[in-house]
Motif scaffolding. Structure first.
Motif, PDB file in Angstrom:
ATOM      1  N   ALA A  49       0.841  -1.199   0.000  1.00 51.92           N
ATOM      2  CA  ALA A  49       0.000   0.000   0.000  1.00 51.92           C
ATOM      3  C   ALA A  49       0.880   1.255   0.000  1.00 51.92           C
ATOM      4  CB  ALA A  49      -0.928   0.001   1.209  1.00 51.92           C
ATOM      5  N   ASP A  50       1.962   1.218   0.797  1.00 46.27           N
ATOM      6  CA  ASP A  50       2.893   2.356   0.820  1.00 46.27           C
ATOM      7  C   ASP A  50       3.564   2.538  -0.538  1.00 46.27           C
ATOM      8  OD1 ASP A  50       2.442   3.103   3.396  1.00 46.27           O
ATOM      9  OD2 ASP A  50       4.089   1.935   4.254  1.00 46.27           O
ATOM     10  N   LEU A  92      -0.659   4.796  -1.520  1.00 42.47           N
ATOM     11  CA  LEU A  92      -1.974   5.052  -0.938  1.00 42.47           C
ATOM     12  C   LEU A  92      -1.762   5.803   0.368  1.00 42.47           C
ATOM     13  CD1 LEU A  92      -3.657   1.545  -1.317  1.00 42.47           C
ATOM     14  CD2 LEU A  92      -3.966   3.555  -2.752  1.00 42.47           C
ATOM     15  N   ASP A  93      -2.725   6.633   0.756  1.00 41.40           N
ATOM     16  CA  ASP A  93      -2.562   7.252   2.067  1.00 41.40           C
ATOM     17  C   ASP A  93      -2.851   6.197   3.133  1.00 41.40           C
ATOM     18  OD1 ASP A  93      -5.310   7.364   3.022  1.00 41.40           O
ATOM     19  OD2 ASP A  93      -5.636   8.871   1.458  1.00 41.40           O
ATOM     20  N   ARG A  94      -2.425   6.498   4.356  1.00 39.29           N
ATOM     21  CA  ARG A  94      -2.404   5.519   5.426  1.00 39.29           C
ATOM     22  C   ARG A  94      -3.749   4.837   5.653  1.00 39.29           C
ATOM     23  NH1 ARG A  94       1.964   5.088   7.767  1.00 39.29           N
ATOM     24  NH2 ARG A  94       2.308   4.230   9.809  1.00 39.29           N
ATOM     25  N   ARG A 142      -7.798  -1.075   2.570  1.00 35.25           N
ATOM     26  CA  ARG A 142      -7.655  -2.046   1.492  1.00 35.25           C
ATOM     27  C   ARG A 142      -6.978  -3.327   1.958  1.00 35.25           C
ATOM     28  NH1 ARG A 142      -6.155   0.276  -4.414  1.00 35.25           N
ATOM     29  NH2 ARG A 142      -7.291   2.183  -3.986  1.00 35.25           N
ATOM     30  N   ALA A 143      -5.989  -3.165   2.849  1.00 35.64           N
ATOM     31  CA  ALA A 143      -5.302  -4.350   3.383  1.00 35.64           C
ATOM     32  C   ALA A 143      -6.300  -5.234   4.134  1.00 35.64           C
ATOM     33  CB  ALA A 143      -4.153  -3.932   4.292  1.00 35.64           C
ATOM     34  N   THR A 144      -7.135  -4.605   4.958  1.00 35.61           N
ATOM     35  CA  THR A 144      -8.126  -5.365   5.722  1.00 35.61           C
ATOM     36  C   THR A 144      -9.095  -6.083   4.788  1.00 35.61           C
ATOM     37  OG1 THR A 144      -7.948  -3.635   7.382  1.00 35.61           O
ATOM     38  CG2 THR A 144      -9.767  -5.187   7.628  1.00 35.61           C
ATOM     39  N   ASP A 145      -9.562  -5.363   3.760  1.00 38.56           N
ATOM     40  CA  ASP A 145     -10.478  -5.968   2.789  1.00 38.56           C
ATOM     41  C   ASP A 145      -9.847  -7.177   2.103  1.00 38.56           C
ATOM     42  OD1 ASP A 145     -12.256  -4.053   3.381  1.00 38.56           O
ATOM     43  OD2 ASP A 145     -12.103  -2.936   1.488  1.00 38.56           O
ATOM     44  N   LEU A 146      -8.603  -6.988   1.654  1.00 33.39           N
ATOM     45  CA  LEU A 146      -7.955  -8.061   0.902  1.00 33.39           C
ATOM     46  C   LEU A 146      -7.679  -9.274   1.787  1.00 33.39           C
ATOM     47  CD1 LEU A 146      -5.620  -5.933  -1.363  1.00 33.39           C
ATOM     48  CD2 LEU A 146      -7.366  -7.526  -2.162  1.00 33.39           C
ATOM     49  N   MET A 162      -1.371  -9.045  -2.628  1.00 32.91           N
ATOM     50  CA  MET A 162      -0.394  -7.962  -2.750  1.00 32.91           C
ATOM     51  C   MET A 162      -0.415  -7.374  -4.156  1.00 32.91           C
ATOM     52  SD  MET A 162       2.641  -9.759  -0.573  1.00 32.91           S
ATOM     53  CE  MET A 162       3.966  -8.608  -0.921  1.00 32.91           C
ATOM     54  N   THR A 163      -0.604  -8.247  -5.142  1.00 34.41           N
ATOM     55  CA  THR A 163      -0.687  -7.777  -6.520  1.00 34.41           C
ATOM     56  C   THR A 163      -1.887  -6.854  -6.707  1.00 34.41           C
ATOM     57  OG1 THR A 163       0.402  -9.763  -7.319  1.00 34.41           O
ATOM     58  CG2 THR A 163      -0.928  -8.558  -8.917  1.00 34.41           C
TER      59      THR A 163
END
Lengths: 301, 269
Positions: free
Chosen positions: A109-110, A114-116, A122-126, A155-156
């Motif tokens: 994400a970084d 993407l902002d924090r 998005r990380a949580t969703d994925l 991650m992709t």
């Protein structure tokens, strides 16, 4: 009244890609066209040049000759524009084994800037989507093959790529994990993503791909839909085993009438049939007919 | 399709380097073993040579007494601290290059250099922490710097610049190693260099061949300058120049070599 949508430019066009390592020619003038929103499968045995093709198209290595445009951007002159729009999941997990699943996703994400808050969301969703929420705080190195592949795919996806390269995404996975990957691919395509897949499994190409290109020894030997390729092998056959133990392979036209003819002829000859099996042509037959190699998938599986 | 309208990601050199730095610091934080060893080793040498052998060695070298000998070898121990710290970068870079995630980074729209910059900055931070801890320990066992705070800061400043240069060499050595084990082999020779210089005994006491090497090898002018700063005896201009010359040479050489190696090895198999 339905209006036909305007023709969309291809997601990927490759023209005369060539690559050799030393005096070994790995890719010999490959031309490819992938329509947007479709699954394209590059099918071939080990060593056919599939991974090299993906490495070139994903900007990892440069071709010795040839050009490619990906999502409207030239591979050689605008590599960063291409990189910003593609995602790659390779044959070997491209994950950071020392970090947890969640940290891996936040790292991505970084890197896609993407902002924090958006990155966390998005990380949580994925993690949820790829069934990794329970192991989010575990180090990725401890994951099974299937979990690593799912994390790799997640991650992709964090950068919302429009074209995803999947280099042998199910190699080494158990059947259940393989089906999970297939389901993900189908979901992505439903969302409008274009998939460029390499595989040595005929079944996988048959299941997923809109277009299949068969690669053998660095050369494209056929390209088309699964049905088109099957037509290259004209008919299937019927295998009958007679009560005496004799086995006969009889040409079969693929319809009931043709089957009845075969049975009538057997009756007329007063032959007693112990067993009968119909073989419709599948990609195995196509592969065999095109490359002359014995089925490459059996040894690999 | 949003080919033309989607906001386009572009490489951002500072942001990407900071992300990579965070990644490397997280690795060190989670696996502190190697960093701890990088601090323990110089402390061990300091205890062994300063405390255990100090009385006898001090008499032999002519500095007289244990605490005087500790004062004599502390600059070499500090030089050893950064040489170990910097060369450990070779190991972490080599092990990083075996990770598939590096190939992923290369297919992303991020600053190419950020992977290596992250390693270098991470190593620099660990080097600073190690230097402070090792020097702190030296003070605990009786080291006194007559050069005062200015001398200590000057010495640490020079050592950090040297660490930066050495770290780039470490990165190059890590990239050029085929295996992680191969990379770990580079630590020892560099760590031992202060012994073949003016670190533990004056070079005048060495046999002529080794003495010639000791006088001109990079660590001797670096140690001499650090010693002068810490003791406040006035820096010898020619030694400082030699120290800086070596530092620039090592740093630029390591950087150029690293860059070439990183570009070449797009795909490792």
């Amino acid at each position: 009244m339905t209006s036909t949508p305007p023709p969309q430019p291809p997601a990927l066009v490759a023209d005369g890609l060539r690559k050799s390592y030393g005096d070994k020619l790995v890719l010999d003038s490959i031309d490819l066209t992938v329509p947007p929103g479709t699954v394209f499968a590059l099918l071939g045995p080990n060593g056919a040049g599939k991974t090299t093709a993906v490495e070139i198209l994903s900007t990892l290595i440069s071709p010795d000759a040839g050009t490619a445009r990906i999502l409207g951007h030239d591979l050689a002159t605008e590599p960063d524009a291409v990189r910003a729009r593609i995602g790659v999941t390779g044959q070997f997990s491209a994950i950071d084994g020392l970090l947890t699943a969640e940290e891996n996703l936040l790292l991505m994400a970084d890197l896609v800037h993407l902002d924090r808050e958006e990155g966390r969301r998005r990380a949580t969703d994925l993690l949820a989507r790829f069934d990794l929420t329970d192991v989010a705080k575990n180090r990725a190195a401890t994951f099974s093959g299937g979990m690593k592949r799912r994390l790799d795919l997640a991650m992709t996806l964090i950068g919302d790529p429009q074209l995803i390269f999947l280099d042998e995404p199910t190699t080494g996975l158990d059947p259940r994990s393989r089906r999970a990957v297939w389901d993900i691919v189908r979901e992505l395509v439903a969302d409008g993503v274009t998939i460029f897949l390499t595989t040595q499994y005929l079944e996988e190409a048959d299941q997923l791909a809109d277009t299949i290109a068969v690669l053998d020894h660095g050369t494209l030997v056929a390209q088309g839909t699964s049905a088109e390729l099957k037509r290259l092998v004209p008919t299937g056959h019927v295998e009958v085993t007679l009560t005496g133990g004799e086995t006969r392979r009889l040409p079969y036209g693929g319809d009931v009438r043709s089957l009845r003819t075969i049975l009538d002829e057997l009756d007329a000859a007063d032959e007693q049939v112990a067993d009968l099996a119909i073989h419709t042509p599948d990609l195995d037959d196509v592969f065999l007919a095109l490359t002359g190699d014995p089925r490459p998938t059996e040894a690999a599986r | 399709m949003s080919t033309t309208t989607a906001p386009v990601n572009r490489p951002q050199i500072v942001r990407d380097s900071m992300t990579m730095l965070r990644r490397n610091l997280l690795h060190s934080w989670r696996y502190p073993g190697m960093s701890a060893w990088g601090i323990l080793q110089p402390v061990l040498f300091l205890v062994l040579f300063g405390v255990v052998f100090g009385e006898a060695f001090g008499a032999g070298v002519g500095t007289g007494g244990r605490s005087a000998y500790i004062t004599y070898i502390t600059p070499a121990i500090l030089a050893m601290t950064i040489s170990i710290g910097s060369m450990m970068t070779a190991v972490s870079v080599a092990s990083d290059m075996t990770e598939g995630v590096i190939a992923r980074f290369r297919t992303m729209a991020i600053a190419r250099s950020s992977v290596l910059t992250g390693h270098v900055l991470g190593s620099l931070i660990l080097n600073v922490i190690s230097l402070v801890l090792v020097l702190g320990f030296a003070f605990v066992i009786g080291y006194r710097a007559d050069g005062g705070a200015a001398g200590v800061l000057g010495a640490l400043g020079l050592l950090i610049v040297v660490a930066y240069a050495l770290t780039w060499l470490g990165v190059a050595l890590g990239l050029s190693s085929k295996t992680v084990e191969g990379a770990s082999n580079v630590i020892l020779p560099v760590m031992l260099l202060p012994f073949f210089g003016s670190g533990f005994v004056p070079v005048e006491t060495m046999p002529s061949g080794i003495r010639w090497f000791a006088e001109y090898q990079p660590f001797t002018p670096i140690i001499e300058t650090v010693r002068a700063l810490l003791e406040g005896t006035g820096v010898d201009g020619s030694q400082l120049l030699l120290a800086l010359g070596w530092t620039v040479l090592i740093g630029v050489g390591g950087y150029v070599w690293s860059r070439a190696l990183y570009r070449r090895d797009a795909v490792r198999r």
